[in-house]
Design an enzyme around this catalytic site. Structure first.
Site, short mmCIF file in Angstrom:
data_model
loop_
_atom_site.label_atom_id
_atom_site.label_comp_id
_atom_site.label_asym_id
_atom_site.label_seq_id
_atom_site.Cartn_x
_atom_site.Cartn_y
_atom_site.Cartn_z
N GLU A 165 14.66 14.55 25.31
CA GLU A 165 14.82 15.70 25.56
C GLU A 165 16.44 16.16 26.02
O GLU A 165 16.53 15.81 27.17
CB GLU A 165 13.95 16.05 26.48
CG GLU A 165 12.25 16.00 25.92
CD GLU A 165 12.17 16.96 25.11
OE1 GLU A 165 12.74 18.02 24.52
OE2 GLU A 165 10.99 16.75 24.06
N CYS B 291 17.14 23.81 31.02
CA CYS B 291 17.57 23.49 29.73
C CYS B 291 17.35 24.62 28.56
O CYS B 291 17.97 24.56 27.50
CB CYS B 291 16.79 22.29 29.48
SG CYS B 291 15.03 22.21 29.42
#
Length: 511
Positions: A252, A286
């Site tokens: 990720e 993010c």
């Protein structure tokens, strides 16, 4: 996702590490326990720990559903008992407001936990599959098996939920796990090391502390799966280390998430939703909208609306607001402050080094070549890039690495449909920001430069489960099997192919 100092690819440096929380620093001692699968890692400070967890996994301890449920419930007690400590630790590390910590750290974990507890028995069931004529009397199914000993490496931006969220799926899938919190969020790291082992079975779950150099040694060990959240450069190092053992990975990595705004739209609502998504956790998220794409005319409408939204959220002096976080450390502060030199400051721009404060900032006159457009921002800065049309916006998005999320604001459903159809990203959200993250029913993950693999809800369980294809056949009816044995004949080929083949159910007309 984050930009902390990179660790070297395994094998380039050898340094001692500190393993904490039931992670004994054992030498190989010549008994073979410190070397995984004969890989010659004698003396690796984490090898003994990995060996202990692997022995527990091989014993079958983690496989029964009752065991998995008990560990998940224990993790739920940790979240309840340590709620105040979590709020305090995240406030000390990144100045995270309690509201944001409860939403992004605790609620997201509880959603994952409850989804797992509510559905685990169904997730674990063997999944029957279609059979052909040759196997019509047999049993064919997919069994969901744990990988074994997995490594979960968390980031600093959401140091609780992005560490424990994957752990929930790993436990649900029946794995043992090593957790490595980010060393940049010291207070959360300390909480995980000191408190979490008191809730989980320490034969099967361990927390280790590791800086960049120690992480190199940790990655030398053979794990059965690695789940990493962090920056693309660090993700490459993790993938390189995993390749040494042919270990599967989920990465990720975040990305520069575009946000296209088009007329017609409610400019005030757009400004509030974009500002909330950009400045949540001081921009250290993010999936935050990384930049806005819009026309020059729309920019002139957005700027006063953004200024109004920022004042509404954080007051006339955001520095004094209890609802605006701080940058995680001095290195990140200096990096983000340098990005303020891109374009021209239209809103905000103030920075205070001592308390790692950067005001909610909007930049205009930003060029695609500016430094702020070359890296993930992870800070409270929103650049605006001018485009003339939806086609130009889509071309701009597609000319760059595929992001973790694409956002589009428009009351014109055709504009939204065009952006969805003609772009590629890990996730997509129209007319809002961040909110797709709260659904455990949606997969979350990157694509291309923003990562690989997915999780949330059942997707996390699937990520940490090996899908084992199984066929149970009868020992009877051997006469039917004789058709496939030598000596072969052309006559038998047609029969066997018909019995073992998959029929096309569609129709086709030749003109």
């Amino acid at each position: 996702m984050e930009t902390s100092s990179e660790f070297p690819v395994p094998g380039t440096q050898q340094v001692p590490s500190r393993a904490t929380g039931n992670a004994p620093e054992e030498d190989d001692g010549g008994d073979g326990k410190g070397s995984m699968d004969g890989d010659g890692m004698g003396g690796n400070p984490y090898a003994g720990l990995v060996a202990l967890l692997r022995a527990a996994w091989l014993s079958g301890k983690t496989r029964p559903m009752e065991y998995r449920v008990a560990q998940l419930e224990a993790l739920g007690r940790f979240l309840e008992d340590k709620k105040q400590e979590i709020l305090e630790a995240t406030a000390l590390d990144v100045g995270k407001p309690p509201f944001e910590a409860q939403l992004a750290e605790i609620l997201l974990c509880k959603n994952e936990l409850h989804a797992a507890l509510n559905n685990l028995s169904q997730w674990m069931k063997d999944e029957p599959v279609e059979r052909n004529l040759a196997t019509h009397l047999d049993s064919a199914f997919i069994r969901k098996e744990p990988y074994g000993v997995v490594l979960i490496m968390g980031p600093w931006c959401c140091p609780v939920s992005l560490l424990l969220g994957p752990l929930i799926g790993a436990i649900a899938a029946g794995n043992c796990a090593v957790l490595k919190p980010s060393e940049m969020t010291k207070n959360v790291e300390k909480l995980m090391v000191e408190a979490l082992p008191g809730y989980l079975d320490t034969d099967c779950f361990a927390v280790v502390t590791a800086g960049p150099q120690e992480t190199t040694r940790l990655l030398e060990n053979k794990f059965d799966y690695i789940f990493f959240t962090g920056s693309p450069p660090m993700g490459r190092a993790v993938m390189a280390a995993a390749a040494q053992h042919l270990t599967p990975v989920t990465l990720e990595l975040g990305g520069k998430n575009p946000c296209y705004v088009s007329e017609p739209c409610d400019v005030r609502s757009v400004a509030r939703r974009v500002a909330w998504g950009r400045f949540f956790n001081a921009g250290q998220t993010c999936v935050a909208p990384d930049y806005v794409l819009c026309s020059l005319e729309l920019q002139e409408k957005l700027l006063p609306a953004l200024r109004e939204a920022i004042t509404e959220f954080y007051g006339s002096d955001p520095r004094g607001s209890p609802d605006l976080g701080r940058i995680v450390d001095q290195k990140e502060f200096q990096r983000i402050r340098m990005l303020l030199r891109s374009g021209r400051v239209a809103i905000g721009g103030q920075a205070e080094e001592e308390e790692r404060y950067i005001a909610p900032t909007v930049l205009v006159d930003v060029q695609p070549s500016d430094p702020i457009m070359q890296e993930i921002i992870l800070g409270p800065i929103l650049p605006i890039v001018i485009v003339a049309s939806v086609d130009e916006a889509i071309e701009f998005i597609n000319s760059r690495e595929r992001p973790l999320a694409v956002y589009v604001f428009s009351s014109d459903e055709q504009v939204v449909a065009q952006v969805l159809e003609r772009t590629s990203s890990g996730g997509f959200c129209s007319n809002d920001t961040l909110m797709h993250m709260i659904l455990t029913s949606l997969p979350f993950g990157g694509i291309g430069g923003s990562g690989l693999g997915k999780y949330h809800g059942k997707f996390t369980f699937d990520t940490f489960s090996h899908q084992r294809g199984c066929l149970h056949r009868s020992m009877g009816l051997e006469a039917l099997n004789a058709l496939r044995y030598p000596p072969y004949s052309q006559h038998r080929v047609g029969i066997v192919c018909a019995a073992a083949g998959v029929k096309h159910k569609g129709s086709c007309t030749l003109l």
